[in-house]
Write a protein that holds these residues in place. Structure first.
Motif, short mmCIF file in Angstrom:
data_model
loop_
_atom_site.label_atom_id
_atom_site.label_comp_id
_atom_site.label_asym_id
_atom_site.label_seq_id
_atom_site.Cartn_x
_atom_site.Cartn_y
_atom_site.Cartn_z
N MET A 13 -5.50 3.97 5.46
CA MET A 13 -4.99 5.34 5.39
C MET A 13 -3.67 5.38 6.14
O MET A 13 -3.42 4.60 7.06
CB MET A 13 -5.99 6.34 5.98
CG MET A 13 -6.17 6.31 7.48
SD MET A 13 -4.98 7.36 8.34
CE MET A 13 -5.63 7.30 10.02
N SER A 14 -2.80 6.32 5.74
CA SER A 14 -1.51 6.48 6.41
C SER A 14 -1.11 7.95 6.37
O SER A 14 -1.68 8.74 5.61
CB SER A 14 -0.44 5.61 5.75
OG SER A 14 -0.27 6.00 4.39
N LEU A 15 -0.10 8.30 7.18
CA LEU A 15 0.39 9.67 7.25
C LEU A 15 1.79 9.76 6.62
O LEU A 15 2.54 8.77 6.62
CB LEU A 15 0.47 10.15 8.70
CG LEU A 15 -0.81 10.06 9.53
CD1 LEU A 15 -0.58 10.69 10.90
CD2 LEU A 15 -1.96 10.76 8.84
N VAL B 44 8.42 6.83 9.43
CA VAL B 44 8.27 5.46 9.94
C VAL B 44 6.97 4.86 9.42
O VAL B 44 6.05 5.58 9.04
CB VAL B 44 8.27 5.44 11.50
CG1 VAL B 44 9.58 5.97 12.03
CG2 VAL B 44 7.10 6.27 12.05
N ASP B 45 6.89 3.51 9.40
CA ASP B 45 5.67 2.85 8.98
C ASP B 45 4.52 3.26 9.89
O ASP B 45 4.67 3.31 11.13
CB ASP B 45 5.85 1.32 9.06
CG ASP B 45 6.75 0.80 7.96
OD1 ASP B 45 6.98 1.55 6.99
OD2 ASP B 45 7.22 -0.34 8.07
N LEU C 156 0.83 -1.20 0.00
CA LEU C 156 0.00 0.00 0.00
C LEU C 156 0.87 1.26 0.00
O LEU C 156 0.56 2.23 -0.69
CB LEU C 156 -0.92 0.00 1.23
CG LEU C 156 -2.05 -1.03 1.23
CD1 LEU C 156 -2.73 -1.07 2.59
CD2 LEU C 156 -3.07 -0.72 0.16
N GLN C 157 1.95 1.24 0.79
CA GLN C 157 2.85 2.40 0.82
C GLN C 157 3.49 2.62 -0.53
O GLN C 157 3.63 3.76 -0.98
CB GLN C 157 3.93 2.19 1.89
CG GLN C 157 3.41 2.15 3.32
CD GLN C 157 2.75 3.45 3.73
OE1 GLN C 157 1.52 3.60 3.70
NE2 GLN C 157 3.53 4.43 4.11
N ASP C 158 3.87 1.54 -1.19
CA ASP C 158 4.49 1.66 -2.51
C ASP C 158 3.51 2.20 -3.55
O ASP C 158 3.92 2.80 -4.55
CB ASP C 158 5.03 0.30 -2.96
CG ASP C 158 6.23 -0.16 -2.13
OD1 ASP C 158 6.82 0.69 -1.44
OD2 ASP C 158 6.53 -1.36 -2.15
#
Length: 745
Positions: free
Chosen positions: A425-427, A431-432, A392-394
């Motif tokens: 969702m992420s910020l 860091v992960d 997802l981050q990629d």
């Protein structure tokens, strides 16, 4: 099917998708079509059935004036209509030719005027309708009174069926994946029920959808018609087929006609439903027998479609608003949990797992913050979550959603029982981090009208191999594996809003930590400066007393001690200077640098600067000059501005070689006094020039005692006076520093 047949099948499918439905070269036989030149209104093309309907050979009409076919009176009506600014708003022209009634429809497209003479339907009797205008008004009132989307759909299909008399009227909605579903239906009791069925995307090719998007209404009175060709076949002016996209009489694909017959209908009408500029769905009407609905009634149905489109958009927007409102309390609770968390925002969310799961109706959640992973409910294994999170981050999406995760992330097939759907969702942090909501697989039986994997087939004909539209409309039950319930607009809103709150809280924490760090640094600098200043003063005093006891003219031992004392005094002086610079820097960083302004005479300032700094220049055989316009006064802090001048002039002397020059100027420019300090030194390298006012920037060569704070503090003092400072330099040509101070009138 043989390999050769399979290849032919694929080619035919491609040809079907590319079929020139806008340029069929023919019309349906329930009217005539003419293309006309302007302004002469000469006939350029005409449909071949002009001979059967009006007794005139088609070829003989080419190049003839329009009145030669329809008469002077009707031609005059056409000319009058062409004066209107918008032809689409014009009412049909009523003609009577060869004892037949026609409705004349005009439109321009792709540089040509098209006149359609549609055979007028006389004595049409729709079901249960006393008057179409009265019925239309009543129906529009009912549509506006609908309180739910489903009620809106049901009213529409029932009323249109009553108005037109079609055996079946249904609403067909396009899904995101391309296929469509029947969501409302009004049918004769003897008709097969399609309500709830899904139809494969291939039933309505992409180019047909685009035509539906740009053209509100299409009608086929009799699917068993024989197409009527245009004469000549190509436009004489362009030698290209005539674009019939907006022609009511446009002939349709023979595959579509066969498709209709396979469905058991011979007549159809479709009305587009748009959401914005996108095709949302269709109102599809079908009849087992040929049925020619007159233009007036079709126009009423088109109005209904346009009103229904607006109502659907408005009610869907209202539904989205309701979904959002339902999330507000939970989002406020989660926001407070993030605020109250002593560690970080994700720890705050981890303390509210039930609220977080209920927010989106998830079966499980995972919360990641660096090395920490919290899991609640039904979730994949930790390693699987970490791998999914990395993917997802990629992907680079701040908020990601899928109700068929395995289709875009194949490893999810191993745990689709608990996570067929994911919302995440992420910020933007180093860091992960993130929140992942999981939904389990919902094995549901989708009712397909025909096999979605085999929408078309092949058949042999006199012309060779050709496509045969699907003949079976049996219900196929297809198990949808690896699919969860869809994430709603409200769910996506909740994820985005939670991310916004988390981002705001995380940034607020960072600001507080930085403020606390700055405060702690300021306190440390103040304490250290205070505690060191007294000892440094004592050291300086003792050095002075010792210097008197050991003369540099004395014996060898005395001279060595005297030199050491000089070094101690210089070091103590540099430490005092550094302490003062650190205090000034701390105040500038914290935005607490204050000045005590008063009226100052610039000429007097220069006299004091010259008396104190000129000796430094003389020691290096440097020529220094001070010039100021007469009667210049400023409002400034005398001590701080002298600090600016001494810093800039001192630097100029330091970096100017012997026999060089340093010039100090002050002149009035508008509402400001511009001070300039220019030297003839080696200059500042181009790559270093943008950094001269940075903290701790210093030139190493020839500046062994520099702290890198002088110009930073100088800039802070100038800005505290409401001015600005700039530096210019050319290597080998020297440097110039200019700063401004508001003029005192």
């Amino acid at each position: 099917m043989t390999p050769q047949d399979k290849q032919a099948f694929e080619e035919l499918l491609a040809n079907c998708a590319d079929e020139p439905i806008r340029f069929p070269g023919a019309i349906q036989p329930h009217g005539l079509l003419l293309t006309l030149s302007e302004p002469a209104l000469e006939i350029i093309q005409v449909s071949a059935n002009v001979e059967s309907l009006l007794g005139r050979p088609a070829l003989a009409l080419i190049g003839q004036p329009l009145q030669s076919l329809i008469g002077d009176e009707h031609a005059a009506q056409v000319r009058q209509t062409l004066q209107q600014p918008t032809l689409s708003d014009s009412a049909p022209l009523l003609f009577r030719l060869n004892d037949m009634a026609f409705e004349g429809l005009l439109h321009r497209h792709k540089g040509v005027l098209i006149l359609e003479l549609e055979i007028h339907v006389e004595n049409f009797q729709p079901r249960n309708v006393a008057g179409s205008e009265t019925h239309l008004g009543r129906m529009l009132q009912r549509l506006q009174g609908a309180t739910t989307l489903q009620a809106l759909y049901d009213i529409s299909v029932k009323e249109i069926q009553a108005m037109t008399g079609y055996d079946r009227v249904l609403i067909y909605r396009f899904e995101e994946e391309g296929h469509g579903q029947v969501i409302a239906e009004a049918s004769d009791p003897s008709m097969e029920v399609f309500n709830g069925l899904f139809f494969p995307a291939s039933d309505i090719p992409e180019q047909a959808r685009e035509l539906y998007r740009t053209n509100w209404l299409r009608i086929i009175p009799d699917a068993a018609y024989e197409p009527v060709p245009l004469v000549p076949k190509l436009r004489p002016d362009t030698q290209t087929p005539l674009d019939l996209s907006f022609a009511t009489l446009r002939s349709v694909s023979p595959i579509h006609c066969q498709y209709m017959k396979n469905m058991g209908v011979l007549s159809s009408m479709s009305i587009s439903l748009l959401k914005g500029d996108k095709l949302w769905g269709l109102i599809s009407c079908g009849n087992r027998e040929p049925l020619h609905v007159p233009h007036e009634l079709r126009a009423a149905c088109q109005t209904i479609g346009q009103v229904l489109s607006l109502q659907i958009s408005a009610m869907e927007a209202l539904e989205v608003s309701r979904q959002r409102e339902a999330k507000v309390d939970a989002l406020a609770m989660l926001n407070q949990a993030m605020i109250d968390s002593p560690q970080n925002v994700f720890d705050g969310l981890a303390n509210q797992p039930e609220v977080l799961m209920a927010l989106t109706g998830a079966g499980g959640i995972a919360i990641i913050e660096d090395k920490q992973l919290h899991r609640y409910g039904n979730c994949p294994e930790p390693d699987e979550i970490r791998a999914l999170h990395k993917w997802l981050q990629d992907s680079g999406e701040a908020v990601f959603s899928s109700h068929h995760l395995a289709s875009v992330y194949p490893p999810a097939a191993h745990y689709q029982q608990v996570a067929s759907g994911v919302l995440a969702m992420s910020l933007p942090k180093p860091v992960d981090n993130g929140v992942l909501w999981f939904r389990p697989e919902v094995k549901e039986n989708i009712n397909w009208s025909g096999d979605p994997r085999k929408p078309l087939d092949l058949e042999n004909s006199d012309a060779g191999l050709r496509l045969r539209p699907r003949t079976s409309f049996e219900i196929w039950k297809v198990e949808m594996a690896g699919i969860s319930t869809k994430w709603s607009h409200g769910d996506l809103f909740a994820a985005n809003d939670l991310r916004r709150s988390a981002l705001e809280n995380d940034l607020a924490r960072q600001v507080r930590r930085e403020q606390e760090a700055v405060r702690a640094r300021d306190e440390l600098v103040a304490v250290v400066s205070h505690d060191l200043r007294n000892p440094m003063t004592v050291i300086s005093m003792l050095c002075g007393m010792m210097q008197k006891a050991f003369s540099s003219d004395g014996p060898h031992t005395s001279r060595r001690i005297s030199t050491a004392i000089d070094t101690m005094q210089q070091a103590a002086g540099r430490m005092n200077t550094l302490l003062e610079d650190l205090l000034d820097t701390s105040k500038i960083d914290a935005g607490r640098y204050t000045i005590t302004p008063q009226k100052l005479d610039v000429g007097q300032m220069f006299e004091e600067a010259q008396s104190l700094l000129a000796p430094l220049a003389i020691d290096k055989d440097i020529s220094i000059s001070f010039e100021a316009d007469a009667d210049l006064s400023i409002h400034g802090d005398p001590e701080r501005l002298f600090q600016v001048l001494s810093n800039l002039i001192g630097n100029a002397i330091k970096f100017t070689p012997r026999l060089g020059t340093v010039g100090v100027r002050a002149k009035s420019v508008g509402d400001e006094i511009v001070f300039t300090v220019r030297d003839s030194g080696e200059g500042i390298p181009k790559e270093n020039l943008p950094h001269v006012f940075d903290r701790y920037w210093t030139v190493k060569d020839g500046n062994p005692t520099g702290t890198g704070l002088g110009l930073y503090i100088t800039q802070g003092i100038v800005e505290a006076h409401g001015g600005r400072i700039v530096a210019e330099s050319e290597p080998g040509q020297g440097s110039e520093f200019r700063f401004t101070v508001p003029r005192l009138d």
